[in-house]
Design a protein around this motif. Structure first.
Motif, short mmCIF file in Angstrom:
data_model
loop_
_atom_site.label_atom_id
_atom_site.label_comp_id
_atom_site.label_asym_id
_atom_site.label_seq_id
_atom_site.Cartn_x
_atom_site.Cartn_y
_atom_site.Cartn_z
N TYR A 503 -37.90 -51.77 -13.63
CA TYR A 503 -36.67 -51.47 -14.13
C TYR A 503 -35.37 -51.43 -13.09
O TYR A 503 -35.59 -51.16 -11.92
CB TYR A 503 -36.56 -49.81 -14.39
N GLY A 504 -34.29 -52.38 -13.41
CA GLY A 504 -33.32 -52.41 -12.54
C GLY A 504 -32.27 -53.40 -13.11
O GLY A 504 -32.10 -53.89 -14.18
N PRO A 510 -39.19 -56.15 -7.88
CA PRO A 510 -39.84 -54.83 -7.96
C PRO A 510 -39.93 -53.91 -6.82
O PRO A 510 -39.97 -52.82 -6.90
CB PRO A 510 -41.34 -55.41 -8.14
N GLU A 511 -39.80 -54.33 -5.53
CA GLU A 511 -39.48 -53.77 -4.36
C GLU A 511 -38.52 -52.46 -4.29
O GLU A 511 -38.66 -51.57 -3.68
CB GLU A 511 -39.42 -54.83 -3.20
N THR A 512 -37.43 -52.88 -5.05
CA THR A 512 -36.31 -51.94 -4.87
C THR A 512 -36.23 -51.31 -6.15
O THR A 512 -35.23 -50.51 -6.46
CB THR A 512 -34.91 -52.87 -4.92
#
Length: 888
Positions: A503-504, A510-512
């Motif tokens: 989610y972003g 995916p790391e953040t």
């Protein structure tokens, strides 16, 4: 460069066009479901902490509904008559209490005390002007309003509407009429109960039927297909509550002095219990009835009516709701109290009491039954406030992600529905990226939702984290670290693939991300085909039984229903020429048999590792009971797998099966097969069931004559209906012509559809007549009822033998012997004797006369047909020849 960026943008948009599982309405109608059980599977608030409290311009009296993050509250005039504020239907944000919109229904002065029903983006409720309103869920605009259907002056239409199987139902208190409306607001039909009912009673739907109060003191079960009452129950007192229907069809309701339970099929009383009922519709959960009364809350055993506990309080006049292990009920008094009571013990867990208004205004929970959704309880009071009881604050999403593996099976599919359009269902391959998310959600215990938009289905949330319309943060996904260029529903996975959702904002990784779902996929190779001992179809008939002798107890015989798994296996064994054995070692404890072997392949010692035994599966799922205790339905696939079991869960490992017997099941309502013997020249009579003054005479050797004989042999019935065009075959075995679908009894002879009626079709020796029930163009193979008759018509002079149910042999003569004597002169001595008529010799004389008469009549008939007569020389007849139409 611009073209590449545009391509990537389109590709990422496609990533979001994910078809995701349906999110059903949280609390879509009064008392939660069409059966009005008032039971919410999830938990409710565990304390009396308020999540929020909203000021309402007028009293919040109608029962609310919760859907798509919104709570819909009916309001009507409060006790301050000096000012009139907007009222009718108010929509609040379910999480914050912020008012989103208000619809004034029929204008100033028109409010609502009915419950709300929400479905397919529409909100339905009754107005104090007696009309039913349909309001757009998102905009709050009125889509349509019905004519005035309830003339009750004070409350108007107080019945909470029921949306059931595409029709809207409402009950008018003024005349007790059930109104059925189409989704566009037009009247579909109405049903008159005969008189009015108490306010706030509402219709209930279950198993295709509608249940409602009517005629003051009656309960009606109504079939929408025929628009007539299936049954009516009268008990003497006024019906106070809406009917509640359990999963077994039992109907519960309260009067001012009793709580009743009725058989839902027949309407007969099962029990009644002394409860001083109020307008509170009782709740039904886990085999118990929770009924509001003038002295608090009562818990009754749903099967017997025996009281389990009584929670003393003031009058509970609004319908209680059960969520998790708590019952929520509110009192109607100046300082009303909301109680949370332990459903098992009746002990108070928490309560919340309103403060006195101080201006002579009551502060009571009146007509607003609680609504529970996602752990929050919503309820309105007569103090111009609407309450949301929860954890006390709106917390952020707790979901941070999930990581694990799932096992997918190639060739399988699953279905999903957008939460904002429940009329749409999509079928998706299980081995797609979306299939992996669906499987992970099931295994990980989180949810996911999709929103249908103008450009397709859009992934809206995972684990409660939803698409942000302001920042455009959304859920993205990749396969093995590479962003996919198709939607998740269209991406087909391979064994070992790793699917990552995060989610972003666009361009994030995916790391953040604030939440990540990582799924490792296992797609095992299809197992080798299982050797099939037998694969075929059997036909079972309802009501038929057969004897079964267990292999371990040959002295015992059990009568088993044919429509069970044992009944199907027995027929399959006959058809396939194999044997099977089952013992009754489990019968006393479980009412079922233990399958020991099929075709000589026996269960292995279960104490040994990887021991194989026979397991029963119905439509791909393990059977819930042992052999003989599983009832089958038409179209079921029954399978017996010879396989090991999981050493921990004991679940059968059918992918390791060594043998399988597969049986496709056809269940018929009625069937008969046999032979009959008919006598040429005989007739029989039939009287139509709808005109007993008429008698029809038919030839015995007609197709109808064969049916008449078969009915005698098989001990079943058939009826004929007189119509304007003649006699019409109406029913066989109690299955009549359907005037709605036009399903009727058809017939053929030797597999060929006859061109004349059954009474006019003349049969020959050896003909096979087949009757079957269904629509025009159907066949016996798919029919729900079949009669197959093999016909024997003996030649004259034969012994007349054949199947049962036909005519008596033609050599028999019946004579009536009256009292008295007759004289007989001997030929040799010329002496005269007085003979008793009721002796063998007395019977011989009339028998000879009858036989001679028959002989003369037979000769006469054969002469009339131009046939030879035994013992006579036939005179030569001059033949007339025809050539080109001229006689010579």
């Amino acid at each position: 460069m611009l073209s590449r960026q545009l391509s990537l943008f389109v590709g990422l948009i496609m990533l979001s066009l994910l078809l995701v599982g349906a999110a059903s309405a949280s609390y879509p109608m009064f008392h939660y479901d069409p059966q009005r059980t008032g039971y919410v599977p999830g938990e409710g608030p565990q304390t009396n902490a308020t999540l929020w409290v909203a000021e309402t311009a007028e009293f919040a009296e109608g029962s609310p509904a919760v859907h798509n993050g919104k709570v819909f509250v009916p309001t009507w005039p409060d006790m301050n008559f000096d000012e009139t504020n907007p009222m009718g239907l108010v929509c609040h944000d379910a999480a914050t209490g912020v008012e989103l919109w208000t619809n004034e229904l029929g204008g100033a002065g028109v409010g609502s005390v009915s419950g709300v029903a929400v479905t397919d983006g529409r909100v339905y409720l009754g107005g104090t002007d007696g009309r039913l309103y349909c309001v757009d869920e998102e905009t709050g605009e009125t889509l349509w309003a019905s004519d005035r259907i309830d003339a009750t002056g004070y409350f108007g239409l107080s019945s909470s509407p029921l949306v059931y199987e595409g029709t809207i139902y409402a009950l008018s208190a003024s005349d007790g009429m059930l109104h059925a409306l189409n989704l566009d607001g037009t009247v579909a039909w109405t049903f008159e109960t005969g008189n009015g009912v108490l306010s706030f009673t509402s219709p209930t739907g279950y198993d295709g039927k509608i249940y409602c109060a009517g005629n003051r003191s009656q309960i009606f079960c109504i079939d929408p297909a025929t628009r007539s009452a299936v049954w009516t129950f009268y008990q003497g007192g006024s019906v106070k509550s809406s009917p509640v229907v359990g999963g077994d069809g039992t109907v519960y309701f309260t009067t001012n002095s009793r709580c009743y339970a009725l058989d839902g099929t027949t309407g007969t009383e099962r029990w009644n219990s002394s409860v001083t009922g109020t307008a509170a519709t009782p709740a039904l959960a886990d085999g118990h009835i929770y009924a509001g009364a003038y002295d608090g809350l009562h818990c009754l055993d749903a099967s017997t009516g025996e009281e389990q506990w009584h929670f003393p309080a003031k009058e509970v006049n609004v319908a209680p709701v059960v969520a998790g292990n708590l019952v929520y009920a509110a009192t109607n008094e100046e300082t009303g109290t909301l109680y949370a009571v332990n459903a098992g013990t009746g002990e108070e867990v928490w309560s919340y009491t309103l403060k006195a208004a101080g201006d002579g205004t009551f502060a009571a929970f009146f007509a607003s039954s609680p609504a529970v959704s996602d752990g929050v309880l919503y309820i309105g009071a007569e103090n111009n406030r609407f309450y949301a009881f929860g954890e006390g604050e709106v917390s952020g999403p707790a979901f941070t992600g999930w990581s694990g593996s799932v096992r997918l099976t190639d060739g399988q599919t699953f279905t999903v529905t957008p939460f904002n359009n429940e009329s749409v269902t999509y079928t998706i391959n299980r081995t797609s990226a979306l299939g992996a998310l669906d499987a992970a959600a099931t295994k990980g215990g989180f949810d996911y939702t999709v929103q249908e938009t103008a450009w397709g289905a859009f992934l809206y949330s995972i684990g409660g984290i939803a698409y942000n319309e302001s920042s455009w943060d959304s859920w993205l996904y990749a396969i093995n670290g590479e962003t996919a260029d198709v939607g998740a529903a269209d991406y087909h996975l391979k064994d070992g693939d790793v699917v990552t959702y995060w989610y972003g904002p666009w361009g994030s990784t995916p790391e953040t991300a604030v939440a990540v779902v990582t799924i490792t996929v296992a797609i095992p190779a299809p197992p080798a085909p299982v050797p099939a001992l037998w694969n075929g179809t059997v036909t079972l008939t309802k009501g038929e039984t057969f004897p079964f002798v267990p292999s371990n107890n040959r002295s015992a015989t059990y009568t088993v229903n044919r429509t069970t798994d044992l009944g199907a296996l027995a027929l399959a064994a006959q058809a396939g020429g194999f044997t099977f054995n089952a013992s009754d070692a489990w019968y006393t404890s479980f009412g079922s048999f233990l399958l020991e072997d099929i075709a000589g392949i026996a269960n292995e010692d279960w104490t040994q590792e990887n021991a194989r035994s026979w397991s029963i599966f119905i439509d791909g799922a393990a059977a819930p009971a042992g052999l003989g205790a599983n009832t089958l339905a038409d179209g079921d696939r029954l399978a017996f797998y010879y396989c090991p079991s999981d050493p921990v869960t004991w679940a059968p490992l059918i992918d390791q099966a060594g043998y399988v017997v597969t049986i496709d099941v056809t269940v018929r309502d009625f069937a008969w097969e046999g032979s009959v013997s008919l006598t040429d020249g005989r007739t029989f009579t039939v009287t139509p069931f709808n005109n007993e003054s008429v008698v029809y005479t038919f030839n015995r050797t007609s197709a109808l004559g064969a049916l008449d004989a078969a009915a005698t042999a098989g001990k079943f019935t058939y009826t004929v209906q007189e119509t304007a065009w003649g006699a019409f075959l109406y029913s066989i075995g109690g299955i009549p012509y359907n005037e709605t679908s036009w399903d009727s009894w058809l017939y053929s002879v030797n597999g060929e559809t006859a061109e004349v009626g059954a009474a006019d079709c003349q049969l020959a020796d050896g003909d096979v007549v087949t009757y079957w029930y269904g629509p025009w163009g159907s066949s016996p193979e798919t029919a729900r009822a079949v009669v197959i008759i093999t016909v024997a018509i003996p030649t004259p002079g034969g012994d007349g033998s054949g199947g049962g149910g036909g005519d008596s042999p033609s050599s028999w003569i019946t004579a009536t012997l009256n009292p008295g004597t007759f004289t007989l002169t001997a030929d040799n001595s010329k002496k005269t004797y007085d003979i008793n008529r009721q002796t063998a010799l007395g019977a011989l004389l009339p028998a000879v006369r009858i036989a001679l008469y028959r002989l003369r009549q037979g000769k006469k008939e054969r002469r009339s047909k131009g046939l030879d007569v035994p013992g006579e020389r036939r005179k030569p007849r001059r033949r007339r020849q025809y050539v080109h139409g001229q006689g010579r």
